[in-house]
Design an enzyme around this catalytic site. Structure first.
Site, PDB file in Angstrom:
ATOM      1  CE1 TYR A  53      -3.115  -2.956   0.289  1.00 48.00           C
ATOM      2  CE2 TYR A  53      -3.421  -2.489   2.618  1.00 48.00           C
ATOM      3  CZ  TYR A  53      -3.715  -3.246   1.502  1.00 48.00           C
ATOM      4  OH  TYR A  53      -4.596  -4.294   1.597  1.00 48.00           O
ATOM      5  CB  SER A 237     -13.783  -5.219  -0.593  1.00 45.74           C
ATOM      6  OG  SER A 237     -12.526  -4.717  -0.955  1.00 45.74           O
ATOM      7  CG  LEU A 239     -18.896  -0.317   2.185  1.00 42.63           C
ATOM      8  CD1 LEU A 239     -18.585   1.178   2.341  1.00 42.63           C
ATOM      9  CD2 LEU A 239     -20.353  -0.590   2.513  1.00 42.63           C
TER      10      LEU A 239
HETATM   11  N1  LIG Z   1      -6.074  -8.445   1.310  1.00 40.73           N
HETATM   12  C1  LIG Z   1      -6.457  -7.813   0.218  1.00 40.73           C
HETATM   13  O1  LIG Z   1      -6.164  -8.231  -0.914  1.00 40.73           O
HETATM   14  C2  LIG Z   1      -7.279  -6.562   0.362  1.00 40.73           C
HETATM   15  C3  LIG Z   1      -7.946  -6.026  -0.766  1.00 40.73           C
HETATM   16  C4  LIG Z   1      -8.719  -4.885  -0.587  1.00 40.73           C
HETATM   17  C5  LIG Z   1      -8.817  -4.303   0.666  1.00 40.73           C
HETATM   18  N2  LIG Z   1      -8.128  -4.826   1.735  1.00 40.73           N
HETATM   19  C6  LIG Z   1      -8.178  -4.211   3.087  1.00 40.73           C
HETATM   20  O2  LIG Z   1      -9.525  -3.868   3.375  1.00 40.73           O
HETATM   21  C7  LIG Z   1      -9.652  -2.450   3.580  1.00 40.73           C
HETATM   22  C8  LIG Z   1     -11.000  -1.992   3.056  1.00 40.73           C
HETATM   23  O3  LIG Z   1     -11.099  -2.312   1.678  1.00 40.73           O
HETATM   24  P1  LIG Z   1     -11.990  -1.422   0.725  1.00 40.73           P
HETATM   25  O4  LIG Z   1     -11.508  -0.015   0.786  1.00 40.73           O
HETATM   26  O5  LIG Z   1     -12.036  -2.098  -0.595  1.00 40.73           O
HETATM   27  O6  LIG Z   1     -13.414  -1.538   1.490  1.00 40.73           O
HETATM   28  P2  LIG Z   1     -14.886  -1.132   1.048  1.00 40.73           P
HETATM   29  O7  LIG Z   1     -15.599  -0.913   2.327  1.00 40.73           O
HETATM   30  O8  LIG Z   1     -15.459  -2.128   0.133  1.00 40.73           O
HETATM   31  O9  LIG Z   1     -14.733   0.235   0.235  1.00 40.73           O
HETATM   32  C9  LIG Z   1     -14.326   1.397   0.895  1.00 40.73           C
HETATM   33  C10 LIG Z   1     -14.463   2.577  -0.048  1.00 40.73           C
HETATM   34  O10 LIG Z   1     -15.838   2.834  -0.310  1.00 40.73           O
HETATM   35  C11 LIG Z   1     -16.082   4.237  -0.284  1.00 40.73           C
HETATM   36  N3  LIG Z   1     -16.958   4.512   0.861  1.00 40.73           N
HETATM   37  C12 LIG Z   1     -16.794   4.119   2.149  1.00 40.73           C
HETATM   38  N4  LIG Z   1     -17.812   4.521   2.915  1.00 40.73           N
HETATM   39  C13 LIG Z   1     -18.654   5.186   2.118  1.00 40.73           C
HETATM   40  C14 LIG Z   1     -19.887   5.843   2.328  1.00 40.73           C
HETATM   41  N5  LIG Z   1     -20.471   5.877   3.525  1.00 40.73           N
HETATM   42  N6  LIG Z   1     -20.484   6.420   1.266  1.00 40.73           N
HETATM   43  C15 LIG Z   1     -19.938   6.385   0.045  1.00 40.73           C
HETATM   44  N7  LIG Z   1     -18.749   5.795  -0.210  1.00 40.73           N
HETATM   45  C16 LIG Z   1     -18.111   5.186   0.804  1.00 40.73           C
HETATM   46  C17 LIG Z   1     -14.715   4.894  -0.159  1.00 40.73           C
HETATM   47  O11 LIG Z   1     -14.133   5.052  -1.439  1.00 40.73           O
HETATM   48  P3  LIG Z   1     -14.285   6.373  -2.344  1.00 40.73           P
HETATM   49  O12 LIG Z   1     -14.350   7.549  -1.449  1.00 40.73           O
HETATM   50  O13 LIG Z   1     -13.079   6.338  -3.221  1.00 40.73           O
HETATM   51  O14 LIG Z   1     -15.524   6.163  -3.138  1.00 40.73           O
HETATM   52  C18 LIG Z   1     -13.925   3.847   0.582  1.00 40.73           C
HETATM   53  O15 LIG Z   1     -12.525   3.959   0.419  1.00 40.73           O
HETATM   54  C19 LIG Z   1      -8.423  -1.866   2.878  1.00 40.73           C
HETATM   55  O16 LIG Z   1      -8.032  -0.596   3.368  1.00 40.73           O
HETATM   56  C20 LIG Z   1      -7.377  -2.921   3.183  1.00 40.73           C
HETATM   57  O17 LIG Z   1      -6.886  -2.746   4.497  1.00 40.73           O
HETATM   58  C21 LIG Z   1      -7.391  -5.960   1.586  1.00 40.73           C
END
Ligand SMILES: NC(=O)c1ccc[n+]([C@@H]2O[C@H](COP(=O)([O-])OP(=O)(O)OC[C@H]3O[C@@H](n4cnc5c(N)ncnc54)[C@H](OP(=O)(O)O)[C@@H]3O)[C@@H](O)[C@H]2O)c1
Length: 349
Positions: A53, A237, A239
């Site tokens: 990251y 993820s 969301l």
């Molecule tokens: N192991 C792996 O391969 C892997 C892969 C992915 C993630 N992860 C981990 O999981 C964590 C979360 O992943 P993710 O970011 O993909 O999770 P997610 O919850 O699916 O998406 C989060 C994104 O959705 C948007 N968001 C969040 N709350 C919101 C709301 N209330 N209203 C509108 N948009 C909203 C934001 O992006 P925008 O503002 O850009 O729209 C935010 O960055 C990462 O930081 C990481 O630590 C791990």
């Protein structure tokens, strides 16, 4: 904030884990620090990061998220308040993670594990990582929605026992306390567990896989393995990278959203995904609920989920994500989401 046992580690982590991967590109250092301050105030004790990251992966910004966490630890003196998870990259031909010019691939060999752990510790300004995860396997595996082809089975890989032994060198030094997997399959989890039993090597305590309303593939084979073996699911993820908030409906691309900035959300744009996503957003509207809260609480209420890893790029989003954990779940919601799932199971594996 409720806590649950992390595998057999004896650690208790909050059901909400703070994801960090946007800090370093989409978010600044100051914003990352503000998120960590707020999360700590709300009782969260679990943060997830990775050597890869910030995202999207890029040589110029690699390591920036760990550096932001490191400067926060130093500034706030807060290292002991956080159970910290980080990760080493899996097999990849992007070699910028390592300092060797002759390298053609990142692999989980001893020298590379040593280098990865040492560099993460330096960036994080700490002398230990609570949970050190393999970001994706060293072998070719059916992950990220991919399928195995016959020739993949013949590809070489670093043996499971060897990887555990490389990690054990750092467990013995106290650099890492526990180990976990990510983007793994039932085959991989079972093989790691078998080798640790056989050779008295560290036991896998967790698996960090994608899990959400539109990707419940964990329930197929991994759930049975992980519940029996007490391997904690850390659901990432929740969301669907923002899709389940409804923000991308009808082709919308809000300013400063991940999709608008980086065009990297293909995983959630597969056939039938749009229809399935809309159905959950509509369900939330019908019940007078915030769709983000519905999606996060769904993960939180699964008996096999230890912690749900949330991500936010604004403080408003972060508040909404955290408030989701206080939401009531009902039999009615359970029935409705299962009905939608049966109609369109796992469009985004
Ligand atoms: N192991 C792996 O391969 C892997 C892969 C992915 C993630 N992860 C981990 O999981 C964590 C979360 O992943 P993710 O970011 O993909 O999770 P997610 O919850 O699916 O998406 C989060 C994104 O959705 C948007 N968001 C969040 N709350 C919101 C709301 N209330 N209203 C509108 N948009 C909203 C934001 O992006 P925008 O503002 O850009 O729209 C935010 O960055 C990462 O930081 C990481 O630590 C791990």
């Amino acid at each position: 904030m409720e806590k649950r046992k992390l595998g057999r580690t004896g650690l208790e982590v909050t059901t909400c884990c703070l994801g960090t991967m946007t800090w370093g590109q989409q978010n600044t250092e100051a914003e990352g620090h503000e998120q960590m301050d707020y999360a700590l105030d709300r009782g969260i004790n679990f943060f997830d990061t990775a050597e890869l990251y910030s995202i999207p992966r890029d040589e110029k910004t690699q390591g920036s998220t760990e550096r932001i966490i490191g400067s926060w630890f130093k500034d706030r003196g807060a290292r002991d308040k956080v159970i910290l998870a980080s990760k080493i990259v899996g097999r990849t031909d992007a070699t910028w993670y390592r300092d060797r010019d002759d390298l053609t691939e990142c692999r989980m060999t001893k020298d590379q594990v040593d280098e990865a752990v040492e560099k993460s510790l330096t960036r994080l300004q700490t002398d230990y990582i609570d949970l050190y995860q393999l970001h994706w396997p060293d072998r070719v595996a059916p992950i990220f929605g991919g399928k195995m082809r016959k020739e993949h089975y013949a590809a070489d890989y670093e043996p499971f026992e060897e990887i555990l032994s490389h990690l054990n060198d750092h467990v013995k030094k106290g650099n890492i306390l526990h180990i976990g997997l990510s983007n793994e399959t039932a085959f991989g989890v079972m093989r790691f567990l078998a080798e640790s039993d056989k050779h008295d090597l560290p036991r896998v305590q967790s698996i960090q896989n994608a899990y959400s309303l539109v990707n419940r593939t964990f329930e197929e084979a991994l759930e049975e393995v992980c519940v029996h073996e007490e391997v904690s699911l850390l659901a990432y993820s929740p969301l669907a990278q923002g899709y389940l908030t409804g923000k991308y409906r009808n082709g919308a691309e809000p300013e400063s959203s991940r999709k608008k900035l980086f065009h990297m959300l293909g995983r959630y744009e597969k056939p039938h995904a749009e229809d399935a996503i809309n159905s959950y957003v509509d369900l939330a509207a019908e019940k007078g609920l915030d769709p983000a809260k519905l999606a996060i609480k769904f993960c939180d209420t699964r008996h096999f989920v230890t912690s749900t890893i949330i991500g936010a790029t604004t403080m408003d989003q972060l508040k909404t994500c955290l408030d989701a954990f206080d939401m009531e779940w009902s039999d009615e919601l359970e029935k409705e989401v299962n009905k939608l799932h049966a109609r369109q199971p796992n469009p985004c594996p």
